[in-house]
Design an enzyme around this catalytic site. Sequence first.
Site, PDB file in Angstrom:
ATOM      1  N   TYR A 166     -12.446  21.638 -11.972  1.00 27.45           N
ATOM      2  CA  TYR A 166     -12.960  20.316 -12.348  1.00 27.45           C
ATOM      3  C   TYR A 166     -14.112  19.966 -11.398  1.00 27.45           C
ATOM      4  CZ  TYR A 166     -12.482  15.211 -13.149  1.00 27.45           C
ATOM      5  OH  TYR A 166     -12.687  13.896 -13.443  1.00 27.45           O
ATOM      6  N   ASP A 211      -3.831  21.867  -9.984  1.00 23.81           N
ATOM      7  CA  ASP A 211      -4.117  20.766 -10.905  1.00 23.81           C
ATOM      8  C   ASP A 211      -3.535  21.186 -12.253  1.00 23.81           C
ATOM      9  OD1 ASP A 211      -5.265  19.087 -12.842  1.00 23.81           O
ATOM     10  OD2 ASP A 211      -7.091  18.806 -11.673  1.00 23.81           O
ATOM     11  N   LYS A 262      -4.878  10.770 -17.759  1.00 18.85           N
ATOM     12  CA  LYS A 262      -5.019  11.467 -19.035  1.00 18.85           C
ATOM     13  C   LYS A 262      -3.772  11.221 -19.897  1.00 18.85           C
ATOM     14  CE  LYS A 262      -8.911  12.753 -17.295  1.00 18.85           C
ATOM     15  NZ  LYS A 262      -9.138  13.885 -16.453  1.00 18.85           N
ATOM     16  N   ARG A 273       0.826  -1.222   0.000  1.00 22.22           N
ATOM     17  CA  ARG A 273       0.000   0.000   0.000  1.00 22.22           C
ATOM     18  C   ARG A 273       0.858   1.268   0.000  1.00 22.22           C
ATOM     19  NH1 ARG A 273      -1.856   1.548   4.570  1.00 22.22           N
ATOM     20  NH2 ARG A 273      -2.535  -0.507   5.258  1.00 22.22           N
TER      21      ARG A 273
HETATM   22  C1  LIG Z   1      -9.840  13.863 -15.200  1.00 21.02           C
HETATM   23  C2  LIG Z   1      -9.376  14.981 -14.363  1.00 21.02           C
HETATM   24  C3  LIG Z   1      -9.113  14.802 -13.014  1.00 21.02           C
HETATM   25  C4  LIG Z   1      -9.405  13.520 -12.289  1.00 21.02           C
HETATM   26  O1  LIG Z   1      -8.653  12.438 -12.691  1.00 21.02           O
HETATM   27  P1  LIG Z   1      -9.174  10.949 -12.429  1.00 21.02           P
HETATM   28  O2  LIG Z   1      -7.978  10.124 -12.661  1.00 21.02           O
HETATM   29  O3  LIG Z   1     -10.306  10.729 -13.382  1.00 21.02           O
HETATM   30  O4  LIG Z   1      -9.652  10.876 -11.001  1.00 21.02           O
HETATM   31  C5  LIG Z   1      -8.603  15.865 -12.303  1.00 21.02           C
HETATM   32  N1  LIG Z   1      -8.397  17.053 -12.892  1.00 21.02           N
HETATM   33  C6  LIG Z   1      -8.643  17.263 -14.183  1.00 21.02           C
HETATM   34  C7  LIG Z   1      -8.378  18.604 -14.762  1.00 21.02           C
HETATM   35  C8  LIG Z   1      -9.154  16.246 -14.971  1.00 21.02           C
HETATM   36  O5  LIG Z   1      -9.446  16.480 -16.242  1.00 21.02           O
END
Ligand SMILES: *Cc1c(COP(=O)(O)O)cnc(C)c1O
Length: 390
Positions: free
Chosen positions: A109, A181, A206, A56
Amino acid sequence: MAEKPASYLTRAGRDVSTPGASVNPPVVRASTFVFKSVADFQAAAAKPFDGPFYGRVGTPVTQAFEEAVAAIEGGHRAIAAASGVAAITAVFLAFLGQGDHVLIPDSVYDPVRRLCARTLSRMGIEASYYDPAIGGGIEALIRPNTRLIYMESPGSGTFEVQDVPAIVAVAKAHGIRTAIDATWGTPIYFRPMAMGVDASIHAATKYIVGHSDAMLGVVTTTEDSFPAVRAALQDTGACAGSEEANLGLRGLRTLDLRLSRHHDSGLKVAAFLAARPEVARVLHPGLPGAPGHDLWKRDFTGACGLFSFELKPLAQGMTVAAFTDAMTYFKIGFSWGGFESLVLPAHPEKSRAVTTWDGKGPLVRLHIGLEDPDDLIADLARALDGLRFA
Ligand SMILES: *Cc1c(COP(=O)(O)O)cnc(C)c1O
């Protein structure tokens, strides 16, 4: 880093000094690592994040992924998480406690808004929202209990570019942490650690994974912030899986190459749309004249394949589905950053707290994948031709 990202990424997080080492760190499926003596076990327990101890808190492959991301981000260390949202949650829990206040951009987001409203609120953590264009004006929104200024640049769906250095300067003057982010810019095109943020977050789901086949998140932090974020991720148990970390590492190898195609094709499609009479505006920070372009030019070295555009108001009885459902290459789906093109209606008007979305026609988000951009443009042209306008 003097070495260019494309070069660094081919060798990051892998040790090929051992004769016979595989080129890539293999998937390590492990909950338990075993030790010869209690003394060895205790030595590992004293540094649980630095080597094999318990699945973990890390395996050799999650640790290799973290090492690679930390270096490309230019941070102290990185922490892998089960998803982008798990990484964001760890940052909030690390920096915020009962009675604390966090500032969040109104272009955030949407799941972050939900995390604050549904879960953090029950722990006595208060979120308030700010205009993503606020820049240094954020100083007026700081309260005695503000502990974190959260950023996301460009914003989700609407792509407002934030003045990160101006906000960081205000936060530092007040002893407040900052986190961002940075998923859109990727670790290659956007360098928030160099701008002084305490934590840079990526939904590795992504572009880092890049093939729409795994969930993965990662946070890079300063030395000062590392223990708190590391502990929060440990306490929530939202660890990255070994399979996913391996896919994240594999994705890093081709990230620079894939992004240059996403960058070029995204701009080509954006320019096509900007020239079409059916389109009211294109929200792509990399497009000259588009909102946020000046800040993008100052702070980013490239653009990914994700942007939005606003259609002119449609004729009575016609909906945006007539556009989205008419396309061949663009499939309807969440997420982005894979090799495939995607389309999704966006609805910023439904979630804004302190700003008003001024769009008059439907907003459509596109992800420009690795297909030939001429095929994508033909697909869009056909779908536009099928629309009638007010
Ligand atoms: C998709 C996304 C997230 C979240 O990512 P996950 O892996 O789906 O939890 C966070 N911030 C942005 C800008 C995103 O596009």
